[in-house]
Enzyme design. Structure first.
Site, PDB file in Angstrom:
ATOM      1  N   CYS A  84       5.242  13.311  60.904  1.00 12.61           N
ATOM      2  CA  CYS A  84       4.344  12.198  60.646  1.00 12.61           C
ATOM      3  C   CYS A  84       3.514  12.459  59.389  1.00 12.61           C
ATOM      4  CB  CYS A  84       3.504  11.882  61.880  1.00 12.61           C
ATOM      5  SG  CYS A  84       2.695  10.250  61.809  1.00 12.61           S
ATOM      6  N   HIS A 188       7.831  10.672  65.606  1.00 14.15           N
ATOM      7  CA  HIS A 188       7.282  11.768  66.405  1.00 14.15           C
ATOM      8  C   HIS A 188       8.360  12.344  67.318  1.00 14.15           C
ATOM      9  CE1 HIS A 188       2.951  11.379  65.468  1.00 14.15           C
ATOM     10  NE2 HIS A 188       3.259  10.110  65.239  1.00 14.15           N
ATOM     11  N   GLU A 190       8.078  14.769  69.279  1.00 19.15           N
ATOM     12  CA  GLU A 190       7.449  15.150  70.542  1.00 19.15           C
ATOM     13  C   GLU A 190       7.246  13.968  71.481  1.00 19.15           C
ATOM     14  OE1 GLU A 190       3.923  13.996  67.943  1.00 19.15           O
ATOM     15  OE2 GLU A 190       5.957  14.781  67.693  1.00 19.15           O
TER      16      GLU A 190
END
Length: 208
Positions: A84, A188, A190
């Site tokens: 990001c 992202h 994650e």
């Protein structure tokens, strides 16, 4: 002993979610703001959420950190992943709030998303396709799929060869950049479930 991944702690908001995701795929990850530990790391991950200006200032505020990153990544060729705003900081500069210098590792600037269709909302939030550029079809880490995005600014890369993947949000936006041992993703991992975890797993195996 396995390779050690340095996850840079400079006040970026998604630090612990990235740490948990890396641990899920088996990384020996160390959260650190110590330039000496960065210099000895096998792999480096730079997270980041929020404004470009705040993230750039936070990174530069750690005495010796930018120099350690340059030494380990640009000179030492350690595999590097920016996530990001951590990816956006690879650019020459960002223009959010005011023009702020980035790391300058991949030529370009970070500018606001300005779709021509007013029906297209900004920020770009949610799941969207990651479409590989033809020259990146055989990249060892990036694969086509669907990932989770959350951003109002995007990386306008100067050299198309540095763009590894695009996503569509009213226009083609850079989803990933790649150059030598450096990789950055706008989405992202994650938060991208199986797709994101698989990407992180490939990053741990990457030998650029």
């Amino acid at each position: 002993m396995g390779e050690r991944v340095a996850l840079i702690d400079y006040g970026a908001g998604n630090l612990h979610s990235v740490q948990n995701a890396l641990r899920t795929v088996g990384a020996a990850v160390e959260v650190t703001d110590d330039p000496h530990k960065v210099r000895s790391a096998d792999r480096i991950v730079l997270p980041g959420v929020g404004s470009y200006r705040a993230c750039a200032r936070g990174l530069k505020a750690i005495d010796g950190m930018v120099e350690a990153l340059e030494e380990r990544v640009q000179v030492g060729a350690a595999p590097f992943l920016g996530v990001c705003v951590g990816m956006q900081l690879l650019a020459d500069r960002g223009v959010e709030h005011a023009t702020t210098r980035g790391l300058g590792w991949i030529a370009g600037e970070v500018v606001r998303i300005e779709p021509s269709d007013p029906a297209i909302k900004v920020p770009h939030i949610g799941w969207n396709d990651v479409a590989l550029m033809p020259h990146a079809k055989n990249h060892a880490v990036i694969e086509a799929g669907e990932a989770y995005f959350l951003h109002s600014y995007h990386f306008a890369a100067s050299d198309p060869a540095d763009i590894a993947a695009l996503t569509d949000h009213g226009e083609g936006l850079v989803a990933a950049v790649a150059k030598d041992n450096m990789l950055g993703v706008q989405f992202h991992p994650e938060k991208s479930q199986a797709y994101g975890l698989a990407l992180l797993e490939r990053f741990l195996e990457w030998r650029p």
